[in-house]
Each structure stands twice: as C-alpha cells, then as structure tokens.
Design a protein around this motif. Structure first.
Motif, PDB file in Angstrom:
ATOM      1  N   ILE A   1       0.727  -1.213   0.003  1.00 17.67           N
ATOM      2  CA  ILE A   1       0.102   0.175  -0.134  1.00 17.67           C
ATOM      3  C   ILE A   1       0.815   1.293   0.003  1.00 17.67           C
ATOM      4  CG2 ILE A   1      -1.642   1.380   1.218  1.00 17.67           C
ATOM      5  CD1 ILE A   1      -2.833  -1.379   2.490  1.00 17.67           C
ATOM      6  N   VAL A   2       1.753   1.341   0.745  1.00 18.03           N
ATOM      7  CA  VAL A   2       2.824   2.355   0.905  1.00 18.03           C
ATOM      8  C   VAL A   2       3.426   2.621  -0.319  1.00 18.03           C
ATOM      9  CG1 VAL A   2       4.847   3.247   1.953  1.00 18.03           C
ATOM     10  CG2 VAL A   2       3.148   1.986   3.273  1.00 18.03           C
ATOM     11  N   LEU A   3       3.900   1.439  -1.158  1.00 19.04           N
ATOM     12  CA  LEU A   3       4.695   1.690  -2.260  1.00 19.04           C
ATOM     13  C   LEU A   3       3.552   2.056  -3.485  1.00 19.04           C
ATOM     14  CD1 LEU A   3       7.310   1.003  -3.820  1.00 19.04           C
ATOM     15  CD2 LEU A   3       6.699  -1.253  -4.204  1.00 19.04           C
ATOM     16  N   THR A   4       2.497   1.580  -3.503  1.00 18.61           N
ATOM     17  CA  THR A   4       1.334   2.193  -4.474  1.00 18.61           C
ATOM     18  C   THR A   4       1.174   3.504  -4.354  1.00 18.61           C
ATOM     19  OG1 THR A   4       0.544  -0.171  -4.541  1.00 18.61           O
ATOM     20  CG2 THR A   4      -1.050   1.708  -5.424  1.00 18.61           C
ATOM     21  N   THR A   5       1.204   4.043  -2.928  1.00 24.27           N
ATOM     22  CA  THR A   5       0.980   5.373  -2.680  1.00 24.27           C
ATOM     23  C   THR A   5       1.791   6.124  -3.148  1.00 24.27           C
ATOM     24  OG1 THR A   5      -0.471   4.818  -0.923  1.00 24.27           O
ATOM     25  CG2 THR A   5       0.125   7.192  -1.015  1.00 24.27           C
ATOM     26  N   LEU A   6       3.216   5.766  -2.829  1.00 28.54           N
ATOM     27  CA  LEU A   6       4.185   6.623  -3.259  1.00 28.54           C
ATOM     28  C   LEU A   6       4.387   6.793  -4.879  1.00 28.54           C
ATOM     29  CD1 LEU A   6       6.849   5.555  -0.657  1.00 28.54           C
ATOM     30  CD2 LEU A   6       5.916   7.767  -0.960  1.00 28.54           C
ATOM     31  N   LEU A   7       4.001   5.645  -5.366  1.00 32.40           N
ATOM     32  CA  LEU A   7       3.865   5.823  -6.904  1.00 32.40           C
ATOM     33  C   LEU A   7       3.191   6.683  -7.708  1.00 32.40           C
ATOM     34  CD1 LEU A   7       5.125   1.991  -7.729  1.00 32.40           C
ATOM     35  CD2 LEU A   7       6.571   4.116  -7.708  1.00 32.40           C
ATOM     36  N   VAL A   8       1.945   7.044  -6.992  1.00 31.50           N
ATOM     37  CA  VAL A   8       1.080   7.735  -7.836  1.00 31.50           C
ATOM     38  C   VAL A   8       1.339   8.954  -8.404  1.00 31.50           C
ATOM     39  CG1 VAL A   8      -1.245   9.093  -7.100  1.00 31.50           C
ATOM     40  CG2 VAL A   8      -1.020   6.814  -6.366  1.00 31.50           C
ATOM     41  N   PRO A   9       2.167   9.854  -7.691  1.00 28.90           N
ATOM     42  CA  PRO A   9       2.747  11.198  -8.556  1.00 28.90           C
ATOM     43  C   PRO A   9       3.287  10.803  -9.877  1.00 28.90           C
ATOM     44  CG  PRO A   9       3.311  10.972  -6.374  1.00 28.90           C
ATOM     45  CD  PRO A   9       2.679   9.906  -6.248  1.00 28.90           C
ATOM     46  N   MET A  10       3.881   9.694 -10.034  1.00 24.85           N
ATOM     47  CA  MET A  10       4.739   9.371 -11.209  1.00 24.85           C
ATOM     48  C   MET A  10       3.814   8.895 -12.275  1.00 24.85           C
ATOM     49  SD  MET A  10       7.693   6.735 -11.669  1.00 24.85           S
ATOM     50  CE  MET A  10       6.677   5.184 -11.572  1.00 24.85           C
ATOM     51  N   MET A  11       2.382   8.428 -11.929  1.00 26.73           N
ATOM     52  CA  MET A  11       1.691   7.988 -12.880  1.00 26.73           C
ATOM     53  C   MET A  11       1.076   9.096 -13.598  1.00 26.73           C
ATOM     54  SD  MET A  11       2.386   4.892 -12.653  1.00 26.73           S
ATOM     55  CE  MET A  11       3.269   3.438 -11.666  1.00 26.73           C
ATOM     56  N   LEU A  12       0.700  10.065 -12.984  1.00 28.91           N
ATOM     57  CA  LEU A  12       0.157  11.312 -13.465  1.00 28.91           C
ATOM     58  C   LEU A  12       0.832  12.310 -14.440  1.00 28.91           C
ATOM     59  CD1 LEU A  12      -2.136  12.125 -10.349  1.00 28.91           C
ATOM     60  CD2 LEU A  12      -2.798  10.619 -12.333  1.00 28.91           C
ATOM     61  N   SER A  13       0.110  12.689 -15.406  1.00 31.61           N
ATOM     62  CA  SER A  13       0.924  13.667 -16.083  1.00 31.61           C
ATOM     63  C   SER A  13       1.609  15.047 -15.317  1.00 31.61           C
ATOM     64  CB  SER A  13      -0.205  14.228 -17.276  1.00 31.61           C
ATOM     65  OG  SER A  13       0.423  15.461 -17.945  1.00 31.61           O
ATOM     66  N   PRO A  14       2.547  15.264 -15.748  1.00 29.00           N
ATOM     67  CA  PRO A  14       3.262  16.411 -15.226  1.00 29.00           C
ATOM     68  C   PRO A  14       2.293  17.798 -15.396  1.00 29.00           C
ATOM     69  CG  PRO A  14       4.948  15.281 -16.480  1.00 29.00           C
ATOM     70  CD  PRO A  14       3.480  14.733 -16.706  1.00 29.00           C
ATOM     71  N   ALA A  15       1.413  17.892 -16.601  1.00 31.58           N
ATOM     72  CA  ALA A  15       0.877  19.166 -16.446  1.00 31.58           C
ATOM     73  C   ALA A  15      -0.590  19.097 -15.580  1.00 31.58           C
ATOM     74  CB  ALA A  15      -0.004  19.343 -17.794  1.00 31.58           C
ATOM     75  N   VAL A  16      -1.015  17.997 -15.242  1.00 28.00           N
ATOM     76  CA  VAL A  16      -1.717  17.636 -14.175  1.00 28.00           C
ATOM     77  C   VAL A  16      -1.423  17.984 -12.925  1.00 28.00           C
ATOM     78  CG1 VAL A  16      -3.263  15.889 -12.887  1.00 28.00           C
ATOM     79  CG2 VAL A  16      -3.198  15.936 -15.640  1.00 28.00           C
ATOM     80  N   MET A  17      -0.102  17.449 -12.748  1.00 26.52           N
ATOM     81  CA  MET A  17       0.351  17.747 -11.367  1.00 26.52           C
ATOM     82  C   MET A  17       0.783  19.216 -11.189  1.00 26.52           C
ATOM     83  SD  MET A  17       0.982  15.072  -9.203  1.00 26.52           S
ATOM     84  CE  MET A  17      -0.799  14.882  -9.672  1.00 26.52           C
ATOM     85  N   GLY A  18       1.022  19.964 -12.297  1.00 29.07           N
ATOM     86  CA  GLY A  18       1.362  21.548 -12.109  1.00 29.07           C
ATOM     87  C   GLY A  18      -0.050  22.170 -11.949  1.00 29.07           C
ATOM     88  N   LEU A  19      -1.108  21.800 -12.420  1.00 29.64           N
ATOM     89  CA  LEU A  19      -2.254  22.565 -12.218  1.00 29.64           C
ATOM     90  C   LEU A  19      -2.574  22.122 -10.732  1.00 29.64           C
ATOM     91  CD1 LEU A  19      -4.367  21.563 -15.525  1.00 29.64           C
ATOM     92  CD2 LEU A  19      -3.330  24.000 -14.658  1.00 29.64           C
ATOM     93  N   TYR A  20      -2.755  20.850 -10.243  1.00 30.43           N
ATOM     94  CA  TYR A  20      -2.891  20.547  -8.836  1.00 30.43           C
ATOM     95  C   TYR A  20      -2.216  21.117  -8.003  1.00 30.43           C
ATOM     96  CZ  TYR A  20      -2.903  17.336  -4.837  1.00 30.43           C
ATOM     97  OH  TYR A  20      -3.169  16.951  -3.626  1.00 30.43           O
ATOM     98  N   TRP A  21      -0.800  21.406  -8.207  1.00 29.41           N
ATOM     99  CA  TRP A  21       0.040  22.145  -7.110  1.00 29.41           C
ATOM    100  C   TRP A  21      -0.376  23.692  -7.114  1.00 29.41           C
ATOM    101  CZ3 TRP A  21       2.710  20.915  -2.992  1.00 29.41           C
ATOM    102  CH2 TRP A  21       3.164  19.533  -2.566  1.00 29.41           C
ATOM    103  N   SER A  22      -0.833  24.106  -8.384  1.00 27.92           N
ATOM    104  CA  SER A  22      -0.830  25.430  -8.491  1.00 27.92           C
ATOM    105  C   SER A  22      -2.261  25.881  -7.878  1.00 27.92           C
ATOM    106  CB  SER A  22      -1.309  25.748  -9.960  1.00 27.92           C
ATOM    107  OG  SER A  22      -2.417  25.371 -10.446  1.00 27.92           O
ATOM    108  N   LEU A  23      -3.199  24.832  -7.524  1.00 31.36           N
ATOM    109  CA  LEU A  23      -4.227  25.432  -6.494  1.00 31.36           C
ATOM    110  C   LEU A  23      -3.748  25.240  -5.133  1.00 31.36           C
ATOM    111  CD1 LEU A  23      -6.939  23.195  -8.531  1.00 31.36           C
ATOM    112  CD2 LEU A  23      -6.734  25.658  -8.650  1.00 31.36           C
ATOM    113  N   ILE A  24      -2.835  24.342  -5.100  1.00 38.54           N
ATOM    114  CA  ILE A  24      -2.591  24.169  -3.474  1.00 38.54           C
ATOM    115  C   ILE A  24      -1.453  25.182  -3.006  1.00 38.54           C
ATOM    116  CG2 ILE A  24      -1.036  22.862  -2.081  1.00 38.54           C
ATOM    117  CD1 ILE A  24      -1.631  20.281  -3.416  1.00 38.54           C
ATOM    118  N   LEU A  25      -0.667  25.913  -3.814  1.00 41.79           N
ATOM    119  CA  LEU A  25       0.250  26.987  -3.841  1.00 41.79           C
ATOM    120  C   LEU A  25      -0.333  28.232  -3.841  1.00 41.79           C
ATOM    121  CD1 LEU A  25       3.383  25.383  -5.171  1.00 41.79           C
ATOM    122  CD2 LEU A  25       2.772  25.210  -2.632  1.00 41.79           C
ATOM    123  N   ASN A  26      -1.484  28.310  -4.398  1.00 40.53           N
ATOM    124  CA  ASN A  26      -1.925  29.674  -4.673  1.00 40.53           C
ATOM    125  C   ASN A  26      -2.244  30.580  -3.216  1.00 40.53           C
ATOM    126  OD1 ASN A  26      -4.472  31.583  -4.877  1.00 40.53           O
ATOM    127  ND2 ASN A  26      -3.998  31.065  -6.647  1.00 40.53           N
TER     128      ASN A  26
END
Length: 209
Positions: free
Chosen positions: A18-43
């Motif tokens: 479970i821990v390994l799968t959770t840690l691998l989630v960011p790598m599975m998503l598109s960097p553009a999606v990660m950018g939009l996601y974090w832009s909301l967190i860091l606003n």
C-alpha cells in the motif's frame, strides 16, 4: 530522496504494498496535471498550503508570484513528482544485490556504514547513474510543469524548453528555436556518452576482477 526511500522500503513489512503504491501515484500522473494540482495548493490567496500556514500563524507566502519563491515552488513540485521514479529504480538495484554478499559482510563484522559504502552503493551505482541520466535529460526538456504553474513567459522559472517555445511561437524565430533544440540534443548526447563510458569502464573492471 528516492534512494533513501528505497532503502527504507527494501525490507518487508506490513502494508508495504500500500505504501509503495501510494508513493508511485505522482509518477503515474501527467506533469501538466500535477502542475495544475499544485498551482491550486500553492495559490497565495486560496491555496490549501497557505490556509494551513495561516491557521498556524506562520504567514502566507506568495509561492507562485514571489520572485524568490516561485523557482523553489517549481523545484518542489518536480521533486515530489519524480522522486518515486528514482525510488523505483533504486529499489530495483537494491533488490538485485544477492543477500549472500550482505551476509558475508555481516560475518566479517563490517559495520552498517561500511557495508553501505563498500557493498550496497557500488553495486547500485550503475542503475543510480542511469536514473540520474534519465532525470537530467528530462529536466533539460522540462516544459509542461512550468507551463501549467507559471507559464512560459516568467523569467524566474523559464527553462530552455519554455524559452524555445517563446522564441518559436511568440517571436516567430524558427531558426533560433532550432538552434536551441540542437543545443539540447547535443547536451543530452554528451550526458549519454559520459554515462555509457562509465558503464563500460565498470564492466571492464568487473571482467578484470
């Protein structure tokens, strides 16, 4: 960071999958999606991070607009996204080390630090070098993350790929853009050549031994 996580996850424990799968989630998503996601967190106005920091009385930094912080914000997102990739390769290298080698080091009463420095790290070095090569080439063509968080026109976070985008699509200088693209290609080829020679040298040393 990825290598440290791999060392921590090398041993079996309850919930490791479970821990390994959770840690691998960011790598599975598109960097553009990660950018939009974090832009909301860091606003700076309504971001989740600033809400937490404000509740703790630690201030509300403008992560995406402050000249001294926005580069570090991009770096933080990139590290969070690609640390699982480095961890996965490092974990593969650690798993490939025969247990008998560590058992022999234990019989010889080698300390944990000596075993790590003399056994674990040298045997993992080729795969770690490959991971560093992949990340270096990926960093040289970093574009989608910067585009999603601050845009290609921000000088504080502008990468070579973002500059190439500006030159070609905004300024219409196709020749200069092609020159930048060739420069990236040359640097990537140089890095790949250095790593290939390093691996060949290690193979030669193993054959001589």
């Amino acid at each position: 960071i990825g290598f440290v996580l791999a060392l921590a996850l090398k041993r079996d424990f309850k919930g490791k999958a479970i821990v390994l799968t959770t840690l691998l989630v960011p790598m599975m998503l598109s960097p553009a999606v990660m950018g939009l996601y974090w832009s909301l967190i860091l606003n700076g106005n309504y971001g989740l991070l600033n809400l937490v920091l404000g509740a703790l009385g630690l201030g509300e930094p403008q992560w995406l607009t402050d000249r001294d912080l926005k580069f570090w914000a991009i770096l933080l997102i990139d590290v969070w996204t690609w640390t699982p990739f480095m961890m996965l390769i490092a974990l593969a290298g650690l798993s490939a080390i025969p247990p008998s080698i560590h058992e022999a080091a234990a019989i010889d009463r080698a300390s944990a630090w000596t075993t790590f420095r003399r056994v674990t790290l040298p045997l993992c070095a080729p795969l770690l070098g490959l991971a560093v090569l992949f990340r270096a080439t990926d960093a040289l063509k970093q574009f989608d993350l910067v585009m999603a968080v601050t845009g290609p026109n921000d000088a504080g976070t502008q990468t070579l790929s973002a500059l190439l985008y500006q030159v070609v699509f905004r300024d219409g200088k196709v020749g200069l853009g092609s020159a930048y693209a060739i420069l990236v290609l040359v640097v990537v080829m140089a890095l790949a050549t250095v790593f290939t020679r390093y691996v060949d040298r290690m193979r030669g040393a193993e054959g001589a031994g």
